[in-house]
Design an enzyme around this catalytic site. Structure first.
Site, PDB file in Angstrom:
ATOM      1  N   TRP A 356      45.620  42.483  31.371  1.00  0.00           N
ATOM      2  CA  TRP A 356      46.089  41.114  31.139  1.00  0.00           C
ATOM      3  C   TRP A 356      45.106  40.095  31.694  1.00  0.00           C
ATOM      4  O   TRP A 356      45.200  38.909  31.399  1.00  0.00           O
ATOM      5  CB  TRP A 356      47.475  40.926  31.745  1.00  0.00           C
ATOM      6  CG  TRP A 356      47.507  40.886  33.257  1.00  0.00           C
ATOM      7  CD1 TRP A 356      46.966  41.792  34.121  1.00  0.00           C
ATOM      8  CD2 TRP A 356      48.121  39.893  34.079  1.00  0.00           C
ATOM      9  NE1 TRP A 356      47.199  41.437  35.419  1.00  0.00           N
ATOM     10  CE2 TRP A 356      47.913  40.274  35.433  1.00  0.00           C
ATOM     11  CE3 TRP A 356      48.831  38.732  33.820  1.00  0.00           C
ATOM     12  CZ2 TRP A 356      48.386  39.533  36.503  1.00  0.00           C
ATOM     13  CZ3 TRP A 356      49.302  37.990  34.889  1.00  0.00           C
ATOM     14  CH2 TRP A 356      49.078  38.394  36.206  1.00  0.00           C
ATOM     15  N   ASP A 357      44.132  40.574  32.480  1.00  0.00           N
ATOM     16  CA  ASP A 357      43.071  39.707  32.991  1.00  0.00           C
ATOM     17  C   ASP A 357      42.466  38.865  31.859  1.00  0.00           C
ATOM     18  O   ASP A 357      42.160  37.688  32.030  1.00  0.00           O
ATOM     19  CB  ASP A 357      41.939  40.549  33.608  1.00  0.00           C
ATOM     20  CG  ASP A 357      42.407  41.519  34.674  1.00  0.00           C
ATOM     21  OD1 ASP A 357      43.561  41.968  34.595  1.00  0.00           O
ATOM     22  OD2 ASP A 357      41.611  41.847  35.559  1.00  0.00           O
ATOM     23  N   GLU A 499      51.768  43.518  42.485  1.00  0.00           N
ATOM     24  CA  GLU A 499      51.827  44.984  42.390  1.00  0.00           C
ATOM     25  C   GLU A 499      52.167  45.661  43.711  1.00  0.00           C
ATOM     26  O   GLU A 499      52.177  46.889  43.793  1.00  0.00           O
ATOM     27  CB  GLU A 499      50.516  45.509  41.823  1.00  0.00           C
ATOM     28  CG  GLU A 499      50.310  45.079  40.378  1.00  0.00           C
ATOM     29  CD  GLU A 499      48.917  45.346  39.851  1.00  0.00           C
ATOM     30  OE1 GLU A 499      48.770  45.435  38.625  1.00  0.00           O
ATOM     31  OE2 GLU A 499      47.970  45.434  40.663  1.00  0.00           O
ATOM     32  N   LYS A 609      50.951  40.653  46.945  1.00  0.00           N
ATOM     33  CA  LYS A 609      49.540  40.999  46.726  1.00  0.00           C
ATOM     34  C   LYS A 609      48.771  39.847  46.096  1.00  0.00           C
ATOM     35  O   LYS A 609      47.649  39.537  46.490  1.00  0.00           O
ATOM     36  CB  LYS A 609      49.448  42.235  45.824  1.00  0.00           C
ATOM     37  CG  LYS A 609      48.030  42.652  45.475  1.00  0.00           C
ATOM     38  CD  LYS A 609      48.028  43.850  44.535  1.00  0.00           C
ATOM     39  CE  LYS A 609      46.603  44.258  44.174  1.00  0.00           C
ATOM     40  NZ  LYS A 609      46.577  45.389  43.221  1.00  0.00           N
ATOM     41  N   GLN A 610      49.383  39.227  45.082  1.00  0.00           N
ATOM     42  CA  GLN A 610      48.673  38.220  44.300  1.00  0.00           C
ATOM     43  C   GLN A 610      49.665  37.240  43.690  1.00  0.00           C
ATOM     44  O   GLN A 610      50.875  37.475  43.709  1.00  0.00           O
ATOM     45  CB  GLN A 610      47.870  38.884  43.194  1.00  0.00           C
ATOM     46  CG  GLN A 610      48.732  39.568  42.133  1.00  0.00           C
ATOM     47  CD  GLN A 610      47.972  40.585  41.326  1.00  0.00           C
ATOM     48  OE1 GLN A 610      47.548  41.606  41.836  1.00  0.00           O
ATOM     49  NE2 GLN A 610      47.794  40.306  40.041  1.00  0.00           N
TER      50      GLN A 610
END
Length: 791
Positions: A356-357, A499, A609-610
């Site tokens: 998906w980046d 994640e 995480k992000q």
């Protein structure tokens, strides 16, 4: 050690340089100084070999599955960059003797790699070396190299072994069958490789040309062949101040090349045509070929969408050029059946797979800067519908369930099943993302929406876009789970963008993006029912439309808490144990939390995480849902402050989103700090961060942070918003974007913004709550709106 200040004059802020050699820190320069043209990516290893080197040449789209228990990956093709050099019979290496004035640098303006130094051998003889290299942006199949050697002190016996080495692997995995080798006309080496599962032919050709003191020479050349290898050996005697030039031109072609797809393929024809092409290059030589390549970069890249910033920190301009350089090098503009990998073409990390980046972090640059390239990337996903439908069917769903990791479009899901070690159990951990990280289907639908709104490309929508949105909506409608107690549909047992949280229920990002996907499908269906009834009938939308409407109306959408407006990241996040995260927030290396906790334990801690919920705010703000009360300005600020404190940025995808959000809410100093951290993911002082390859998403994030964050350019449900918030370090920002097919040149300072519509067609946009129209050029004072937030 990296140095970014060596550029002078017309090359100021254009050079990435390494000014000291270390055999233990080769990966940084190999990756960040990558040479590429979208067709191929060549890692910038040194010519002479070292133990820790990683020699990689990847040809886009040539995926192969080496063994039944492996996943498909881009195979490491034959190497042409290695030169085995001997001085007076002894191996040349910078680990021996003494090296002075060492500089290895990538000139991004000309897309050329150079390396120079003076070297004194263990016997006391001093030589001056200069190496040059480029991957042509004009001739996609061409790699050109040049070595210059001058003896500064003594007579020297120089020997060089150079050719094509197909004894390459992917971390020990061999992807190729033994192929045929030949040497034609005493000079032209040809080697054929064929992948052992996907049966893709690779044809490599190489040729050498030598000059001594400006005169062509016919040096003594021994011709050698070994298993998977063919090479030439040259012996040259150098007297003091003799100047030797060795040029090496190489080409690589494959049976996947798009220009071969229209006719009947023949390996023998490919061998003959590729060799003929190299012979034509040989006539021109390095310098003439380089000049054509250099002009191609000027015309197609720097002259098309350069971003210029006047900053108190010179590295900011360099970072933006670094972003544009790598975005160009990774883009397979030549073929719509190829995507962009998470490491682009710069290393074996993530095996060349697309995530998906691409849609969320890379595609926005191309939509606004090179719409044709953006269309190609989305068409790649369209070709992947077959694999997405199969994954949905295999999991008991309808429609298109896009793979978490995608390779060749029809390969379907290619995520590895097993990953890192569990520090508690000592066993391999299962990679769940290929099974339950499902938001990618909605992310792709969002990308279609973003592309359609910014470009107005109806042809793409009719050919590809509508079908992609409808098929992903079918997936979500079949994926939702009815919760009888709450009388709602839920989405259970997923992984969201964060994640560190696996097997969670009702991830806010996933639920809201699924809702957006369903509502988008309904909007497009409504459009077709009114404007293209034949497409409405072709897609058979009547039953699906009713299903989408019923599911969307009853889908649970996490709400902001009454007491603080924080949207729960998932059903349990806000009730998880809180720990002191200062140690991990201040880490110099990512994922250090795994030294203290395993995945199961992290799943139970209030740590992210992000960017997850914050990314949702950023995306929804661009859509027809932007007026939803859940995503108010107050909620945006509250959620930023809550989740920024708990986010470790252990993914390279994270920092850019937080930088944009910080800019949106007026936290300018923090926004600039996060922007700098985004740049440092690959450009920073840590010499180990890029060993596996560059971070393609964060490189897209550098551009996004500047254009979406500081310049405040944003899609707003079909309309254009521009709300500049330059950081105090920046005095001026200039760049070009495309809106509805027309280039707009923007030039902004802290005081004013100048916007020019070069095609002369009226463009409407909103700035600071006021709507303007520009048909030629317009200057807008900005003093009054410096404190305005994005609304």
């Amino acid at each position: 050690m990296m140095n970014y200040s060596l550029g002078k004059g017309s090359y100021k802020d254009w050079l990435l340089a390494e000014t000291a050699f270390s055999a233990d820190a080769l990966g940084k320069s190999e990756a960040v100084m990558l040479l590429g043209n979208g067709y191929m990516g060549l890692r910038s290893d040194n010519e002479e070999p070292y133990l820790a080197e990683r020699r990689n040449l990847f040809i886009n789209g040539t995926f192969n599955k080496a063994e039944a228990n492996e996943v498909t990956e881009l195979p490491n093709a034959a190497n042409v960059t290695r030169l085995d050099i001997r001085v007076d019979g002894e191996r040349f290496s910078l680990e021996l003797g003494e090296t002075n004035d060492y500089i290895k640098q990538l000139n991004m303006k000309d897309a050329e790699l150079t390396r120079s130094f003076d070297w004194t051998s263990p016997k006391g003889k001093t030589l001056r070396f200069r190496f040059s290299r480029f991957v042509s942006f004009d001739e996609l199949h061409l790699i050109a190299m040049k070595m210059e050697v001058e003896s500064l002190s003594h007579d020297v016996a120089l020997s060089i072994d150079s050719g094509i080495n197909a004894q390459m692997t992917n971390s020990g995995v061999q992807h190729f069958k033994e192929g045929e080798r030949r040497i034609a006309d005493g000079r032209f080496i040809q080697l054929v490789q064929t992948t052992n599962e996907s049966a893709i032919d690779f044809v490599h050709n190489t040729v050498h040309a030598l000059k001594l003191n400006g005169e062509k020479i016919t040096a003594q050349a021994d011709k050698d062949m070994a298993r998977r290898k063919a090479w030439m050996s040259y012996d040259i005697e150098l007297r003091p101040h003799d100047h030797l030039v060795v040029e090496k031109l190489s080409t690589v072609h494959t049976s996947k090349d798009s220009d071969l797809n229209s006719g009947t393929y023949s390996l023998e024809q490919l061998r003959a045509e590729s060799l003929g092409q190299l012979k034509g290059h040989d006539v021109l030589g390095y310098d003439a070929l380089f000049e054509v390549h250099r002009r191609a970069w000027q015309q197609k890249v720097w002259g098309a969408y350069n971003v210029e910033v006047e900053s108190s920190e010179a590295v900011d301009q360099l970072a933006l050029r670094f972003s544009l350089y790598h975005l160009t090098a990774m883009m397979p503009a030549h073929d719509e059946q190829m995507g962009i990998g998470a490491k682009a073409l710069s290393g074996e990390g993530y095996k060349g797979h697309s995530f998906w980046d691409t849609e969320i972090f890379i595609l926005p640059f191309f939509i606004l800067s090179n719409p044709q390239a953006a269309k190609s990337l989305l068409t790649y996903r369209y070709h992947g519908l077959a694999g997405a439908r199969k994954k949905a069917q295999d999991n008991g769903y309808r429609g298109a369930m896009y793979p978490w990791e995608m390779a060749w479009p029809t390969d379907g899901e290619v995520t590895p099943v097993w990953g890192d070690i569990d520090i508690v159990t000592g066993e391999q951990t299962k990679i769940w993302s290929g099974f339950i990280e499902q938001h990618i289907s909605a992310d792709i639908a969002f990308a279609v929406y973003q592309y359609e709104n910014i470009t107005g490309d109806r042809q793409f929508m009719e050919r590809c876009g509508y079908e992609m949105v409808f098929e992903t909506a079918k997936f979500w409608a079949s994926r939702l789970e009815w919760n009888d107690a709450h009388r709602q549909y839920h989405i259970n047992h997923v992984i969201g963008p964060d994640e560190y949280k696996e097997h969670i229920n009702n991830n806010a990002f996933t639920n809201h993006m699924a809702y957006f996907n369903l509502k988008l499908a309904m909007r497009y269906a409504d459009k077709l029912s009114q404007e293209h009834t034949e497409l409405w009938e072709t897609f058979g939308l009547e039953a699906d439309y009713a299903d989408w409407r019923e599911k969307a109306e009853r889908l649970y959408l996490p709400e902001p808490r009454a007491e603080d407006l924080v949207i729960p990241q998932d059903d349990t996040y806000l009730q998880l144990t809180e720990i002191d995260l200062a140690k991990y927030k201040n880490q110099t290396k990512v994922r250090t939390i795994y030294r203290d906790y395993n995945a199961e334990q992290i799943n139970g801690i209030q740590v992210t995480k992000q960017a997850d919920t914050l990314l949702l705010f950023y995306l929804i703000d661009q859509t027809f849902l932007r007026g939803d009360r859940r995503f108010s300005e107050a909620a945006k600020k509250a959620n930023f402050r809550y989740y920024e404190a708990r986010t470790l940025h252990d993914s390279s995808l994270s920092l850019a989103t937080h930088a944009i959000m910080a800019s949106d809410i007026g936290e300018r100093e923090l926004a600039y700090k996060l922007f700098r951290q985004t740049c440092d993911i690959d450009m920073g002082p840590d010499m180990k961060t890029s060993d596996e390859g560059i971070h393609a998403a964060s490189i897209g994030g550098i551009w996004k942070s500047a254009v979406f964050g500081f310049a405040g350019v944003r899609l707003a449900d079909g309309k254009l918003r521009i709300n500049p918030r330059l950081p105090k370090n920046w005095q001026r920002l200039r760049f070009t974007v495309y809106w509805q097919g027309q280039p707009l040149q923007l030039d902004m300072t802290h005081e004013s913004m100048d916007i020019e519509a070069s095609a002369g067609r009226p463009v409407e946009f909103e700035t600071g709550g006021t709507v303007y129209t520009v048909d030629r050029r317009l200057n807008i004072p900005l003093n009054h709106q410096q404190s305005l937030s994005s609304t």
